[in-house]
Design an enzyme around this catalytic site. Structure first.
Site, short mmCIF file in Angstrom:
data_model
loop_
_atom_site.label_atom_id
_atom_site.label_comp_id
_atom_site.label_asym_id
_atom_site.label_seq_id
_atom_site.Cartn_x
_atom_site.Cartn_y
_atom_site.Cartn_z
N LYS A 196 0.83 -1.21 0.00
CA LYS A 196 0.00 0.00 0.00
C LYS A 196 0.86 1.25 0.00
O LYS A 196 2.06 1.20 0.31
CB LYS A 196 -0.93 0.02 1.22
N ASP A 222 -1.26 -6.65 13.09
CA ASP A 222 -0.60 -5.34 13.15
C ASP A 222 -0.23 -5.03 14.59
O ASP A 222 -0.66 -5.72 15.51
CB ASP A 222 -1.53 -4.26 12.59
#
Length: 315
Positions: A196, A222
């Protein structure tokens, strides 16, 4: 708790008293007497209500929102305990705020992760215990020992009985590959990576998925979920690429607005977090499951106090 005639004292600021109480319960001791409040003008007032002279003191205070208030509470408590002749002051910071500004990415950027490290050291801390620092190099910003605990094994335990054979662990960006690989190796699963581009802070744009996730369950891993934009966009893209069920896990759940709404409206079936940051009642939804880091921090505190090796806890 008293070992070899030397006292251990556990104190807490206001940022996460519940976690501090859980850690004390694991250690079989009580929370030290202290009061942290404010003067009329907003300045922080700290009162330590019992002797700390010669004691091994642990101050439990994640620097989560309100970050500046909680950081100042930590600094003032460390200063108060140092001036009270504590034998050693250990700053237990489950979530280390300002960690995302760990380097200069453009001209005239501050490096606040280093600034905060300087403040904690200058206040009088002798050691820092933290978990899942946003960047590993932050340990080197301190001139005092840092014990860097890992949240991955705690999150893995939750998924141990949930996972099916066709499951893939996904890193939401290239920077989280090491974390995803550690998570996957503990469960013996393959990984995939979401590529990304981030135009600006708290805004992410998903570009591509590297790896095979079609017709497979996925677990997005994450370290921090702030506005939950990264994780929820990742979940949508993974669904678009053919994933069956989408789970997510993170250590530090800041969940700033509009995170809860995004999670509710996302394809994520279960979002597993830890309690390094307290989860207010209004943010508790069925999709969010919290697991406690208290046993790990309690074991680390016990080992530090007894001058035993802490390295086993990093594995």
């Amino acid at each position: 708790m008293n070992i070899r005639g030397k006292d251990i004292k556990i104190f807490s600021g206001n940022s996460n008293k519940e976690l501090a109480k859980k850690i004390c319960k694991e250690l079989g001791t009580g929370l030290g007497v202290s009061e942290v409040g404010n003067f009329q003008d907003g300045e922080i007032s700290v009162f330590i209500g019992e002797t700390a002279r010669g004691a091994d003191v642990f101050v439990i205070q994640p620097t989560c929102p309100p970050v500046n208030e909680n950081l100042m509470e930590l600094l003032i408590m460390i200063d108060a305990l140092k001036r009270a002749s504590a034998g050693r002051v250990n700053a237990v910071i489950p979530y280390y705020g300002y960690a995302r500004q760990d380097r200069k990415t453009k001209a005239r950027d501050p490096i606040t992760a280093k600034l905060v490290a300087n403040l904690i050291t200058k206040a009088g801390a002798d050691r820092v215990i933290s978990m899942d620092l946003h960047a590993g190099q932050i340990q080197g910003y301190f001139d005092i020992p840092v014990d860097h605990l890992l949240g991955v094994p705690i999150l893995v335990n939750y998924f141990q009985d949930l996972i099916e054979k066709e499951t893939v662990v996904v890193s939401p960006d290239l920077g989280g590959v090491t974390r995803a690989r550690s998570f996957a190796s503990l469960l013996d699963l393959p990984i995939a990576i979401i590529e990304k581009r981030r135009p600006k802070a708290n805004v992410s744009e998903v570009m591509n998925v590297i790896g095979d996730i079609e017709d497979k369950n996925v677990i997005i891993v994450d370290d921090i979920a702030d506005t939950a934009g990264t994780i929820t966009k990742a979940a949508k893209v993974l669904k678009d690429f053919g994933a069956k069920r989408v789970y997510a896990a993170c250590t530090h759940a800041l969940l700033s607005e509009p995170a809860i709404e995004r999670i509710e409206n996302s394809p994520i079936e279960k979002f597993v977090i830890t309690d390094t940051i307290p989860l207010p009642e209004e943010k508790k939804i069925n999709k969010i499951e919290s697991v406690s880091v208290a046993p790990l921090f309690a074991e680390a505190i016990k080992r530090i106090y007894q001058n035993q090796s802490v390295s086993r806890l990093f594995d």
